[in-house]
Design a protein around this motif. Structure first.
Motif, PDB file in Angstrom:
ATOM      1  N   LYS A 275    -124.324 -40.151  12.314  1.00 31.84           N
ATOM      2  CA  LYS A 275    -123.443 -39.328  11.481  1.00 31.84           C
ATOM      3  C   LYS A 275    -122.031 -39.884  11.374  1.00 31.84           C
ATOM      4  N   GLY A 276    -121.701 -40.824  12.232  1.00 36.68           N
ATOM      5  CA  GLY A 276    -120.376 -41.410  12.195  1.00 36.68           C
ATOM      6  C   GLY A 276    -120.393 -42.845  11.709  1.00 36.68           C
ATOM      7  N   PHE A 277    -120.694 -43.766  12.608  1.00 32.94           N
ATOM      8  CA  PHE A 277    -120.607 -45.191  12.291  1.00 32.94           C
ATOM      9  C   PHE A 277    -121.496 -45.603  11.124  1.00 32.94           C
ATOM     10  N   MET A 278    -122.753 -45.180  11.125  1.00 31.96           N
ATOM     11  CA  MET A 278    -123.697 -45.657  10.114  1.00 31.96           C
ATOM     12  C   MET A 278    -123.350 -45.200   8.705  1.00 31.96           C
ATOM     13  N   VAL A 279    -122.658 -44.077   8.582  1.00 33.55           N
ATOM     14  CA  VAL A 279    -122.269 -43.592   7.255  1.00 33.55           C
ATOM     15  C   VAL A 279    -121.374 -44.627   6.564  1.00 33.55           C
ATOM     16  N   GLY A 280    -120.294 -45.015   7.258  1.00 33.09           N
ATOM     17  CA  GLY A 280    -119.387 -46.001   6.672  1.00 33.09           C
ATOM     18  C   GLY A 280    -120.024 -47.372   6.549  1.00 33.09           C
ATOM     19  N   TRP A 281    -120.824 -47.756   7.546  1.00 34.11           N
ATOM     20  CA  TRP A 281    -121.458 -49.076   7.531  1.00 34.11           C
ATOM     21  C   TRP A 281    -122.435 -49.212   6.369  1.00 34.11           C
ATOM     22  N   VAL A 282    -123.236 -48.182   6.140  1.00 27.94           N
ATOM     23  CA  VAL A 282    -124.218 -48.237   5.048  1.00 27.94           C
ATOM     24  C   VAL A 282    -123.529 -48.295   3.692  1.00 27.94           C
ATOM     25  N   VAL A 283    -122.498 -47.474   3.496  1.00 26.09           N
ATOM     26  CA  VAL A 283    -121.776 -47.467   2.222  1.00 26.09           C
ATOM     27  C   VAL A 283    -121.137 -48.835   1.974  1.00 26.09           C
ATOM     28  N   THR A 284    -120.572 -49.425   3.029  1.00 23.86           N
ATOM     29  CA  THR A 284    -119.898 -50.725   2.887  1.00 23.86           C
ATOM     30  C   THR A 284    -120.877 -51.855   2.603  1.00 23.86           C
ATOM     31  N   THR A 285    -121.997 -51.884   3.320  1.00 22.68           N
ATOM     32  CA  THR A 285    -122.925 -53.013   3.205  1.00 22.68           C
ATOM     33  C   THR A 285    -123.821 -52.934   1.973  1.00 22.68           C
ATOM     34  N   SER A 290    -120.988 -42.869  -1.403  1.00 23.47           N
ATOM     35  CA  SER A 290    -121.075 -42.139  -0.134  1.00 23.47           C
ATOM     36  C   SER A 290    -121.814 -40.809  -0.279  1.00 23.47           C
ATOM     37  N   SER A 291    -121.853 -40.264  -1.491  1.00 24.83           N
ATOM     38  CA  SER A 291    -122.539 -38.992  -1.701  1.00 24.83           C
ATOM     39  C   SER A 291    -124.040 -39.106  -1.431  1.00 24.83           C
ATOM     40  N   ILE A 292    -124.602 -40.314  -1.559  1.00 22.19           N
ATOM     41  CA  ILE A 292    -126.026 -40.526  -1.269  1.00 22.19           C
ATOM     42  C   ILE A 292    -126.287 -40.258   0.211  1.00 22.19           C
ATOM     43  N   VAL A 293    -125.405 -40.790   1.056  1.00 24.40           N
ATOM     44  CA  VAL A 293    -125.565 -40.612   2.500  1.00 24.40           C
ATOM     45  C   VAL A 293    -125.341 -39.159   2.893  1.00 24.40           C
ATOM     46  N   THR A 294    -124.261 -38.545   2.357  1.00 23.03           N
ATOM     47  CA  THR A 294    -123.984 -37.156   2.717  1.00 23.03           C
ATOM     48  C   THR A 294    -125.079 -36.225   2.217  1.00 23.03           C
ATOM     49  N   THR A 295    -125.689 -36.571   1.090  1.00 25.04           N
ATOM     50  CA  THR A 295    -126.818 -35.773   0.608  1.00 25.04           C
ATOM     51  C   THR A 295    -127.989 -35.851   1.581  1.00 25.04           C
ATOM     52  N   GLY A 296    -128.273 -37.061   2.067  1.00 25.37           N
ATOM     53  CA  GLY A 296    -129.338 -37.231   3.053  1.00 25.37           C
ATOM     54  C   GLY A 296    -129.054 -36.438   4.312  1.00 25.37           C
ATOM     55  N   PRO A 347    -131.183 -45.968  -3.135  1.00 26.38           N
ATOM     56  CA  PRO A 347    -130.482 -44.741  -2.751  1.00 26.38           C
ATOM     57  C   PRO A 347    -131.409 -43.646  -2.223  1.00 26.38           C
ATOM     58  N   ILE A 348    -132.568 -43.481  -2.840  1.00 30.96           N
ATOM     59  CA  ILE A 348    -133.493 -42.427  -2.415  1.00 30.96           C
ATOM     60  C   ILE A 348    -134.022 -42.729  -1.016  1.00 30.96           C
ATOM     61  N   ILE A 349    -134.380 -43.993  -0.772  1.00 29.60           N
ATOM     62  CA  ILE A 349    -134.892 -44.375   0.544  1.00 29.60           C
ATOM     63  C   ILE A 349    -133.817 -44.213   1.613  1.00 29.60           C
ATOM     64  N   ILE A 350    -132.587 -44.610   1.291  1.00 33.28           N
ATOM     65  CA  ILE A 350    -131.491 -44.494   2.253  1.00 33.28           C
ATOM     66  C   ILE A 350    -131.226 -43.028   2.591  1.00 33.28           C
ATOM     67  N   ALA A 351    -131.200 -42.174   1.576  1.00 34.38           N
ATOM     68  CA  ALA A 351    -130.999 -40.742   1.819  1.00 34.38           C
ATOM     69  C   ALA A 351    -132.126 -40.188   2.688  1.00 34.38           C
ATOM     70  N   ALA A 401    -120.834 -46.166  21.921  1.00 39.22           N
ATOM     71  CA  ALA A 401    -121.879 -46.607  20.995  1.00 39.22           C
ATOM     72  C   ALA A 401    -121.320 -47.078  19.648  1.00 39.22           C
ATOM     73  N   PRO A 402    -120.470 -46.288  18.965  1.00 35.58           N
ATOM     74  CA  PRO A 402    -119.930 -46.766  17.687  1.00 35.58           C
ATOM     75  C   PRO A 402    -119.054 -48.005  17.832  1.00 35.58           C
ATOM     76  N   VAL A 403    -118.289 -48.084  18.939  1.00 29.98           N
ATOM     77  CA  VAL A 403    -117.415 -49.243  19.146  1.00 29.98           C
ATOM     78  C   VAL A 403    -118.246 -50.509  19.345  1.00 29.98           C
ATOM     79  N   ILE A 404    -119.287 -50.409  20.167  1.00 30.20           N
ATOM     80  CA  ILE A 404    -120.162 -51.568  20.391  1.00 30.20           C
ATOM     81  C   ILE A 404    -120.835 -51.994  19.092  1.00 30.20           C
ATOM     82  N   ALA A 405    -121.345 -51.009  18.340  1.00 30.98           N
ATOM     83  CA  ALA A 405    -122.009 -51.325  17.069  1.00 30.98           C
ATOM     84  C   ALA A 405    -121.042 -51.986  16.095  1.00 30.98           C
ATOM     85  N   ALA A 406    -119.824 -51.430  15.985  1.00 30.72           N
ATOM     86  CA  ALA A 406    -118.833 -51.993  15.064  1.00 30.72           C
ATOM     87  C   ALA A 406    -118.432 -53.404  15.478  1.00 30.72           C
TER      88      ALA A 406
END
Length: 459
Positions: A275-285, A290-296, A347-351, A401-406
């Motif tokens: 809910k934290g790190f992956m939201v920004g990471w997915v949108v960036t990559t 971002s609405s696709i992720v928040t919808t999911g 987008p559908i698969i990611i959500a 966890a988010p720091v290590i992932a980032a």
């Protein structure tokens, strides 16, 4: 690690709690945890869009964002302190009074943020007051979730503890859902209206939840387990040799601490990663909106309203360990396929991937954990140990966890496997904790000894 059935162990009698009393305890726990996670979600959302320009206008956008996130982090710094202080009070004077105080602190502080003047109005006092309110929120929140779990599970019928413990997880779901829906609707306002008053609305509305929860919580009966433990302590109060210090009790509970910490880290790390790190990471990559992720996430939250009570009931039937282990193994096995699916950019698969995480392992691991950790510790210092485990686990897993992932993603760019590895490693902490922790379903909660050290066989 034998898995014995209920028939092999005599269950203790149900607490002497009437249905209306149990219903009030359930509602107050639900609303209290909802308020905490509304605050968590609202501040996270406001940090990126509002607090930077309104409270740190003299900084560059990047520095303003870092500053607002730093204020957010200050709440987490005091959570373990608040958890320990209120946990000690809760073990000595009762769960109910602590939960009234913590709920009031969180509600007043959240409303206070909605009423704060901006930097343009009062200068440096604006960010300073924002920090103070975040510290008050964090200090109160340090004992809220653990206390809600302890009071509710200790008041529940023995064979339905898993279901009632899961209600706290339902509350976290509710808070995230309400905050996300409100924020999404308010962002439809013109930018000027949103920045001037729109962002304040959800913070101010939190006072409604606070008043309703307080009206119910002030009528909630004290935990019958605590009342019995208090009477037992009073009978031996004259014999000081029978009163070991909290430090002695903590040393005796080292094994329980480590197992509970592993369980907590396995559950909590995924929340902050997904809910934290992956939201920004997915949108960036992937470049998707971002609405696709928040919808999911919102879809997964709705799914969680159905899955959490179901698996809470299942833990009453099969036990805490098998349900927790099942979701932990799923999380480990799903990590790599999830990253591959996200890498498609569809987008559908990611959500759908986010919906699976948020509707499956994330809330249900916490739902089972709520009753399992209460049953794992003895009655004498249960509240203190619960708050300590939850908050230390949150700082270690939610912070690391988010720091290590980032960090790994920054070094190894254009690859998803570092994220999958971090998910698997932290989930493995939960797996180890669950494998070595005893099954506690049906345990007598009035005993002062931890389940790990209990001589009688557990289920």
């Amino acid at each position: 690690m034998s898995m014995k059935t209920n028939a092999q162990v005599t269950s203790p009698p149900d607490p002497n709690v009437t249905r209306p009393e149990l219903r009030r305890a359930a509602w107050s726990s639900w609303l209290g945890s909802s308020l905490e996670y509304m605050d968590f979600t609202l501040y996270t959302l406001a940090s990126a869009l509002v607090f930077g320009p309104l409270f740190f206008p003299n900084e560059t956008p990047a520095v303003a964002l870092i500053s607002s996130l730093g204020v957010y982090g200050s709440g987490f710094v005091v959570r373990p302190i608040g958890g320990y202080v209120f946990g000690r009070v809760g073990d000595k004077h009762g769960r109910r009074i602590v939960l009234i105080v913590t709920l009031s602190m969180m509600g007043i502080a959240t409303m206070g943020i909605g009423l704060l003047p901006t930097y343009a109005q009062i200068g440096i006092w604006a960010p300073m007051l924002l920090v103070v309110l975040r510290l008050v929120q964090g200090f109160g929140a340090g004992a809220e979730l653990a206390g809600a779990s302890v009071l509710l599970v200790e008041s529940s019928p023995v064979r339905r503890r898993g279901l009632f413990g899961a209600i706290v997880a339902m509350g976290t779901n509710s808070g995230i859902f309400l905050a996300t829906v409100l924020w999404t609707l308010l962002t439809l306002l013109p930018d000027e209206a949103f920045l001037s008053w729109g962002w304040r609305v959800p913070f101010l509305l939190s006072i409604v939840t606070t008043f309703v929860a307080l009206a119910i919580r002030t009528k909630v009966r004290e935990s019958p387990v605590f009342e019995e433990a208090k009477e037992r302590r009073a009978e031996v109060a004259a014999d000081k040799s029978d009163q070991p210090s909290i430090l002695v009790e903590a040393r005796r509970s080292t094994k329980s601490f480590l197992l509970a910490l592993g369980i907590r880290m396995g559950e909590n790390s995924a929340v902050y990663l997904v809910k934290g790190f992956m939201v920004g990471w997915v949108v960036t990559t992937t470049g998707i909106d971002s609405s696709i992720v928040t919808t999911g996430i919102m879809i997964g939250t709705v799914i969680g309203f159905a899955t959490v009570p179901y698996f809470g009931k299942l833990s009453d039937k099969l036990g805490r360990r098998p349900v927790f282990l099942g979701f932990t193994l799923f999380q480990i096995l799903f990590a790599i396929p999830a990253m591959i699916l996200i890498d498609t950019g569809n987008p559908i698969i990611i959500a759908a991937v986010f919906a699976v995480f948020v509707g499956g392992p994330l809330p249900n691991l916490y739902g089972v954990e709520s009753s399992w950790l209460v049953e794992l510790f003895g009655s004498k210092h249960r509240y203190t140990f619960m708050t300590t485990i939850k908050e230390v686990g949150s700082v270690v897993s939610g912070g690391l966890a988010p720091v290590i992932a980032a960090s790994l993603v920054a070094v190894i760019t254009d690859s998803w496997w570092p994220v999958a590895i971090v998910l698997i490693l932290f989930a493995s902490c939960g797996l180890l904790g669950a494998l070595f922790a005893p099954e506690t379903r049906g345990r007598d909660l009035t005993t002062e000894v931890d389940a790990v050290d209990e001589r009688q066989p557990l289920q």
